[in-house]
Design an enzyme around this catalytic site. Structure first.
Site, PDB file in Angstrom:
ATOM      1  N   ASN A  11      49.898  38.474  30.969  1.00  0.00           N
ATOM      2  CA  ASN A  11      50.922  37.394  30.448  1.00  0.00           C
ATOM      3  C   ASN A  11      50.394  36.142  30.693  1.00  0.00           C
ATOM      4  OD1 ASN A  11      53.037  35.847  29.543  1.00  0.00           O
ATOM      5  ND2 ASN A  11      54.419  36.824  31.333  1.00  0.00           N
ATOM      6  N   TRP A  12      49.696  35.678  29.476  1.00  0.00           N
ATOM      7  CA  TRP A  12      49.319  34.199  29.483  1.00  0.00           C
ATOM      8  C   TRP A  12      50.316  33.163  29.729  1.00  0.00           C
ATOM      9  CZ3 TRP A  12      44.951  34.113  24.868  1.00  0.00           C
ATOM     10  CH2 TRP A  12      44.131  35.011  25.268  1.00  0.00           C
ATOM     11  N   LYS A  13      51.514  33.565  29.255  1.00  0.00           N
ATOM     12  CA  LYS A  13      52.762  32.576  29.385  1.00  0.00           C
ATOM     13  C   LYS A  13      52.380  31.381  28.752  1.00  0.00           C
ATOM     14  CE  LYS A  13      53.791  34.324  33.960  1.00  0.00           C
ATOM     15  NZ  LYS A  13      54.183  34.032  35.335  1.00  0.00           N
ATOM     16  N   HIS A  99      61.586  38.863  31.019  1.00  0.00           N
ATOM     17  CA  HIS A  99      60.844  38.248  31.978  1.00  0.00           C
ATOM     18  C   HIS A  99      61.646  37.335  32.807  1.00  0.00           C
ATOM     19  CE1 HIS A  99      57.837  35.672  34.183  1.00  0.00           C
ATOM     20  NE2 HIS A  99      56.799  36.769  34.122  1.00  0.00           N
ATOM     21  N   GLU A 101      61.245  34.268  33.957  1.00  0.00           N
ATOM     22  CA  GLU A 101      61.243  32.918  33.387  1.00  0.00           C
ATOM     23  C   GLU A 101      62.026  32.781  32.275  1.00  0.00           C
ATOM     24  OE1 GLU A 101      56.942  32.348  33.253  1.00  0.00           O
ATOM     25  OE2 GLU A 101      56.598  32.606  35.615  1.00  0.00           O
ATOM     26  N   GLU A 169      59.110  43.276  38.800  1.00  0.00           N
ATOM     27  CA  GLU A 169      58.265  41.805  39.184  1.00  0.00           C
ATOM     28  C   GLU A 169      59.320  41.109  40.042  1.00  0.00           C
ATOM     29  OE1 GLU A 169      55.226  40.571  36.143  1.00  0.00           O
ATOM     30  OE2 GLU A 169      57.143  39.889  35.444  1.00  0.00           O
ATOM     31  N   GLY A 175      53.736  34.111  40.592  1.00  0.00           N
ATOM     32  CA  GLY A 175      53.034  33.123  40.909  1.00  0.00           C
ATOM     33  C   GLY A 175      53.131  32.166  42.196  1.00  0.00           C
ATOM     34  N   SER A 215      51.756  38.076  41.498  1.00  0.00           N
ATOM     35  CA  SER A 215      50.587  37.845  42.302  1.00  0.00           C
ATOM     36  C   SER A 215      49.516  38.812  42.573  1.00  0.00           C
ATOM     37  CB  SER A 215      50.839  37.141  43.513  1.00  0.00           C
ATOM     38  OG  SER A 215      51.774  35.924  43.528  1.00  0.00           O
ATOM     39  N   GLY A 236      50.067  37.615  35.625  1.00  0.00           N
ATOM     40  CA  GLY A 236      50.034  36.304  34.834  1.00  0.00           C
ATOM     41  C   GLY A 236      48.868  35.526  35.356  1.00  0.00           C
ATOM     42  N   GLY A 237      49.009  34.925  36.415  1.00  0.00           N
ATOM     43  CA  GLY A 237      47.829  33.811  36.719  1.00  0.00           C
ATOM     44  C   GLY A 237      46.433  34.419  36.810  1.00  0.00           C
TER      45      GLY A 237
END
Ligand code: PGA
Length: 260
Positions: A11-13, A99, A101, A169, A175, A215, A236-237
């Site tokens: 997930n590149w966000k 998600h 966010e 999640e 993150g 993470s 993500g990251g």
């Protein structure tokens, strides 16, 4: 013994900043995965404006395309929204829904329900995110995940279950560099499977993958996969670092190959 081949989704966000950078990231990801045959399904979820170019860069669909969100209506006066027909027309085969966010930005269970209904009708896979904000010693997080899931899974026909992926999640792990332990992940996976079995019957467990996100790194992937017994990851990251993302894919793949 695993029942599913793994699925790893990046997930590149809201990254990277430009189309040129997205192209570089996609090509580097492709290179990091390499040519070796893998049984793991891989997808990335770039921002909407980059999707059609990413489709052009992946004609073989070795890297699938996922969307980070969708609006449930198909067409019309909905300023700023993106529909499933639009996403399908640029090669998207799965959509991340709910998600944390987006939930934090105001998305409700009712909207998530409508999105999921639309996704199932369109034939695309829904990657439904659930997870608690924080853990307490009373185990209230199970109730939170259960409520999110029961609301999201309402009215899904059994015949469409292979289009359902659930991503656990925990929000506190996203993150932050603090991942859930493999034991906690395994316990939650079993809990999620119990809810799926309650609603759809035990055979449904074989159709629905349960991923972990929060993470995930090259250093914890093996343990989360092997002892957490998840069917893959939502990353993500680390998906913005193609070399690390490639390593995580190969960790999942090597383990799955030796256990199928
Ligand atoms: P993270 O994000 O890997 O950076 O923790 C996971 C996610 O938000 O899906």
């Amino acid at each position: 013994m695993k029942t599913h081949t793994p699925l790893v989704v990046g997930n590149w966000k809201m990254n990277p900043a430009t189309l040129g950078d997205a192209r570089k990231l996609f090509l580097a990801t492709r290179k990091a995965i390499g040519r070796k045959k893998i049984i793991t399904q891989v997808a990335v979820a770039p921002p909407f404006p980059f999707l059609s170019e990413m489709e052009r860069l992946s004609p073989s669909q070795r890297i699938g395309l996922s969307a980070q969100d969708v609006f449930f209506e198909s067409i019309g006066a909905h300023t700023g929204e993106v529909s499933l027909p639009m996403l399908k027309s640029v090669g998207v085969t799965s959509v991340i829904v709910g998600h944390s966010e987006r939930r934090a930005a105001g998305e409700t269970d009712a909207e998530i329900y409508k999105d999921i209904q639309a996704i199932f009708k369109s034939g695309v896979t829904a990657i439904v995110c659930v997870g608690e904000q924080a853990r307490d010693s009373h185990g209230n997080y199970f109730g939170i995940v259960e409520a999110q899931l029961r609301s999201a899974l309402r009215d899904i026909p059994k015949s469409k279950l292979s289009q359902l992926v659930i991503a656990y999640e925990p929000v506190w792990a996203i993150g932050t560099g603090k991942h859930a332990t493999a034991e906690d992940v395994h316990e939650m996976k079993l809990f999620i499977q119990k809810i799926v079995a309650d609603q759809f019957g035990r055979p449904a467990i074989k159709k629905v993958r349960v991923l972990y996100g929060g993470s995930v790194k090259e250093t914890n992937a093996q343990e989360l996969f092997e002892d957490g017994r998840v069917d893959g990851f939502l990353i993500g990251g680390a998906s913005l670092n193609p070399v690390e993302f490639g390593k995580i894919i190969h960790i999942a793949d090597d383990y799955a190959k030796s256990n199928l």
